[in-house]
Write an enzyme that holds these catalytic residues in place. Structure first.
Site, mmCIF file in Angstrom:
data_model
loop_
_atom_site.group_PDB
_atom_site.id
_atom_site.type_symbol
_atom_site.label_atom_id
_atom_site.label_comp_id
_atom_site.label_asym_id
_atom_site.label_seq_id
_atom_site.Cartn_x
_atom_site.Cartn_y
_atom_site.Cartn_z
ATOM 1 N N THR A 129 38.365 54.993 82.605
ATOM 2 C CA THR A 129 39.354 55.974 83.049
ATOM 3 C C THR A 129 39.300 56.018 84.575
ATOM 4 O O THR A 129 39.944 55.223 85.239
ATOM 5 C CB THR A 129 39.072 57.358 82.424
ATOM 6 O OG1 THR A 129 37.692 57.699 82.603
ATOM 7 C CG2 THR A 129 39.394 57.357 80.945
ATOM 8 N N LYS A 180 31.539 53.511 79.483
ATOM 9 C CA LYS A 180 32.431 54.087 80.480
ATOM 10 C C LYS A 180 31.940 55.489 80.789
ATOM 11 O O LYS A 180 31.300 56.154 79.959
ATOM 12 C CB LYS A 180 33.877 54.096 80.007
ATOM 13 C CG LYS A 180 34.208 54.967 78.811
ATOM 14 C CD LYS A 180 34.407 56.446 79.081
ATOM 15 C CE LYS A 180 35.392 56.698 80.183
ATOM 16 N NZ LYS A 180 35.446 58.181 80.501
ATOM 17 N N THR A 228 30.888 62.460 79.991
ATOM 18 C CA THR A 228 32.008 61.755 79.323
ATOM 19 C C THR A 228 31.814 60.340 79.561
ATOM 20 O O THR A 228 32.173 59.808 80.557
ATOM 21 C CB THR A 228 33.414 62.143 79.762
ATOM 22 O OG1 THR A 228 33.541 63.482 79.475
ATOM 23 C CG2 THR A 228 34.520 61.458 78.972
ATOM 24 N N GLU A 261 32.324 59.131 90.045
ATOM 25 C CA GLU A 261 33.501 59.458 90.851
ATOM 26 C C GLU A 261 33.080 59.890 92.253
ATOM 27 O O GLU A 261 32.346 60.855 92.427
ATOM 28 C CB GLU A 261 34.285 60.594 90.176
ATOM 29 C CG GLU A 261 34.931 60.176 88.866
ATOM 30 C CD GLU A 261 35.426 61.342 88.037
ATOM 31 O OE1 GLU A 261 36.058 61.089 87.002
ATOM 32 O OE2 GLU A 261 35.158 62.504 88.409
ATOM 33 N N ASN A 291 39.225 64.440 91.273
ATOM 34 C CA ASN A 291 39.328 65.463 90.241
ATOM 35 C C ASN A 291 40.399 66.502 90.502
ATOM 36 O O ASN A 291 40.776 67.264 89.609
ATOM 37 C CB ASN A 291 37.975 66.137 90.042
ATOM 38 C CG ASN A 291 37.028 65.259 89.270
ATOM 39 O OD1 ASN A 291 37.120 65.154 88.052
ATOM 40 N ND2 ASN A 291 36.124 64.586 89.969
ATOM 41 N N SER A 333 47.304 63.066 86.518
ATOM 42 C CA SER A 333 48.396 62.156 86.833
ATOM 43 C C SER A 333 47.913 60.768 87.180
ATOM 44 O O SER A 333 48.720 59.873 87.287
ATOM 45 C CB SER A 333 49.215 62.698 87.991
ATOM 46 O OG SER A 333 48.423 62.893 89.135
#
Length: 495
Positions: free
Chosen positions: A231, A254, A265, A345, A490, A495
Site C-alpha cells: 500500500t 507488507k 498493518t 512510512e 498519513n 486518496s
C-alpha cells in the site's frame, strides 16, 4: 496499552505507524562487546542453516539504485515447489467517498498448485475491531479444514464497513475457488489491507480482478506478489532460505504504517515445500510471530487487519529437521520484520534497542523497548540527528515509573552508537567531541525519508543495560524515527 496475551490464533498483531519496533538480528558499526548478545541469538549461528546464492542473507547488501534492489530481490525470490502467484490491477469507486473518483486496487492470488493442504497455520490481530477477512480466516482455522489458495487485496481493508463485510470476503473467495476449480470458498483464505471503514469492492474484485490475476499465474518468483500487496510501502519485501534437505522457505510481507505488533498493518505469507504437520506448523509459527513481528513498532497503532499465514505444500519428501525448520522460519520472520521497519512510512532512521539484564518478564521488556521507540520526542530527535540523550532517559524513566516503580536502576547504563552515555545515575557527556560523535553515528544510519529502496542496513544503536541489580533477560527491539514525510503520507492516505 497492555502486554501481549497469546491467543490460539497467535493472538496479537500490529498497525501502520511512524515508530516501528521489532525483534531482529543484523550487524552494524558498533563495539564488538555490544554486538555479542545480538549475534548470539542469530538463527543462522545457532543451527545448520546456510544462506545460499538464491537465499537472502541476514544482512542484505547495500544498493545504489532502486533497480539494483529489485534485480537482487528477483534473484532470491524463487518460489518453493507446489506454489504459484498471480496479480492484477483494477479500479473502483468508493461508496463512502465517491468524489474521489476511480481508485486503483490490486488483487493477488497465492495458489497451492500441488493440491489442497492441511498443513497451514495462521496468526491474527488482537485488535477488538478485526477486519472481516480476519473473522473469516479465524473461522477457517477453527474448522481445521484444508486450504489451497490465499486471496489478497490492497486499498480497502474491509473493516467495520457499512455493508456485510464477511459476505463480501466470501464472494471474492468464491471467485477464486471457481476460477481454480476448488470444491468451495472454504479452501480460500482472504486478506485485505487499506482504508478502514470502506466497503470492499467485492464485485469488481470477483468479476474483473480475480479472473485476470488467475490468468497471470506463474510459478517462478514470489516478487510479483510481494510488490502487489503493498500500500504505502516503499519497496517490496522478500526473505528466503533453503534447508539442508533441499526444501525452501520463502516469505513476503507488507506494512509501512499503523504498525505496532501484536501484529501490525501488516500482512505476511510464508510458503514452504517441506513436509510439516499442521500442529507443528502452528506451534512454530506462533513462536516465530512472538519473537519477530510482535517485537516491532512504527507508530504505536495496532492494525485491525494484521495476519500472518504459513502454508506447506509438502512436496520435498525427505524428512525435515523440525529445529532447523523453526530456525529457518525465525530467520525469515526476523528478516521481514526488520524490512518492515526500514520501509516504514517516512522512516529515515531505524533504531535498534538492545535491552540487557532486564529484571522482569519478556513482555515487560518488549513494552519498555516499544516505549522507547514510540516516544515522539525521542523519535523526532533521531530524525534530526540530534543526540538529545535526555529524551532517551526520560522515556525509560517514564516507563519504569509507571509500570515497574520498585525496580532498582542504580546500576543501569545507557549507550548510543556503542558509546557510554549514562552510568551510575548520571550522564557521561562532556565536550563537543562526544556530541559530534553521537550525531555522526545518527547521520551514518540515515537514508532519507522517501527513498524507494533500502540503500543500507545500518541502525541507530541504543543499549539499555540494567547491570548487577538487574536480571538475566535480553531482548532486541527495532523502531523508526518520526519525520515530516510520515505526516504528509498519513494526511492524504485515502486518496
Amino acid at each position: 496499552d497492555k502486554p501481549h496475551q497469546p491467543q490460539q490464533s497467535c493472538g496479537t498483531m500490529w498497525k501502520y505507524s511512524s515508530s516501528l519496533l521489532l525483534l531482529v538480528i543484523s550487524t552494524s558499526k558498533l563495539s564488538q562487546a555490544f554486538l555479542a548478545p545480538v549475534a548470539a541469538s542469530s538463527p543462522l549461528s545457532a543451527s545448520k542453516l546456510q544462506a545460499g546464492a538464491k537465499d537472502t542473507p541476514e544482512t542484505l547488501p547495500d544498493f545504489e539504485t532502486a533497480q539494483d534492489y529489485l534485480t537482487y530481490m528477483e534473484s532470491v525470490s524463487k518460489l518453493p515447489k507446489g506454489f504459484a502467484t498471480g496479480t492484477a490491477d483494477g479500479t473502483f469507486v468508493s461508496v463512502e467517498a465517491p468524489s474521489l473518483g476511480d481508485l486503483k486496487i490490486r488483487g493477488t492470488v497465492i495458489h497451492v498448485t500441488s493440491g489442497p493442504t492441511d498443513s497451514w497455520a495462521a496468526c491474527y490481530t488482537s485488535n477488538k475491531f478485526p477486519g472481516s477477512p480476519v473473522k473469516v480466516g479465524r473461522s477457517r482455522l477453527a474448522a481445521g479444514g484444508p486450504i489451497q489458495a490465499i486471496v489478497i487485496n490492497n486499498k480497502v481493508s474491509n473493516v467495520c464497513s457499512g455493508g456485510d463485510g464477511e459476505a463480501d470476503a466470501e464472494l471474492v473467495c468464491s471467485a477464486v475457488a471457481k476460477g481454480l476449480g476448488l470444491p468451495s470458498a472454504d479452501y480460500v483464505i482472504p486478506s485485505s489491507t487499506g482504508v478502514i471503514g470502506w466497503r470492499l469492492p467485492a464485485k469488481e474484485l470477483a468479476n474483473d480482478i480475480v479472473p485476470l490475476a488467475l490468468k497471470n499465474m506463474q510459478s517462478d518468483s514470489v516478487l510479483n506478489a510481494a510488490r502487489a500487496i503493498m500500500t504505502t510501502d516503499r519497496f517490496p519485501k522478500v526473505r528466503s532460505i533453503t534447508l539442508s534437505n533441499g526444501a525452501r522457505l520463502v516469505g513476503i510481507a507488507k506494512g509501512a504504517g499503523m504498525i505496532e505488533p501484536n501484529m501490525a498493518t501488516m500482512l505476511s505469507y510464508l510458503m514452504t515445500d517441506a513436509v510439516v504437520s499442521k500442529a507443528d506448523l502452528q506451534r512454530i509459527l506462533s513462536k516465530v510471530v512472538d519473537e519477530s513481528f510482535n517485537c516491532l513498532s512504527i507508530d504505536g497503532d495496532e492494525s485491525t487487519s494484521d495476519s500472518v499465514v504459513a502454508v506447506a505444500s509438502n512436496q520435498v519428501k525427505e524428512a525435515v529437521d523440525l529445529q532447523e525448520f523453526e530456525d529457518a522460519m525465525l530467520f525469515v520472520g526476523k528478516g521481514l520484520a526488520a524490512d518492515i521497519v526500514r520501509n516504514g512510512e517516512g522512516t529515515s532512521h531505524v533504531m535498534r534497542v538492545q535491552i540487557e539484564k532486564f529484571p522482569g518478564t519478556k513482555r515487560e521488556a518488549r513494552f519498555l523497548g516499544r516505549h522507547i521507540v514510540n516516544s515522539p520526542l525521542f523519535k523526532c530527535a533521531v530524525a534530526g540527528n540530534d543526540p538529545n540523550t535526555g529524551r532517551l532517559a526520560g522515556a525509560i524513566g517514564s516507563f519504569m515509573g509507571k509500570y515497574m516503580p520498585d525496580t532498582d536502576l542504580s546500576t543501569m547504563s545507557l549507550t548510543l552508537g556503542g558509546r557510554l552515555i549514562f552510568s551510575n545515575g548520571k550522564f557521561v557527556l562532556e565536550g563537543d567531541a562526544v556530541e559530534k560523535a553521537l550525531s555522526q553515528h545518527m547521520k551514518d544510519a540515515e537514508y532519507g525519508d522517501s527513498t524507494v529502496f533500502p540503500p543500507h542496513q545500518r541502525f541507530v544503536e541504543i543499549g539499555v543495560d540494567f547491570g548487577s541489580a538487574g536480571g538475566d533477560l535480553s531482548l532486541t527491539i527495532l523502531g523508526s524515527d518520526l519525520t515530516q514525510e510520515y505526516v504528509v503520507v498519513n494526511a492524504d492516505y485515502r486518496s
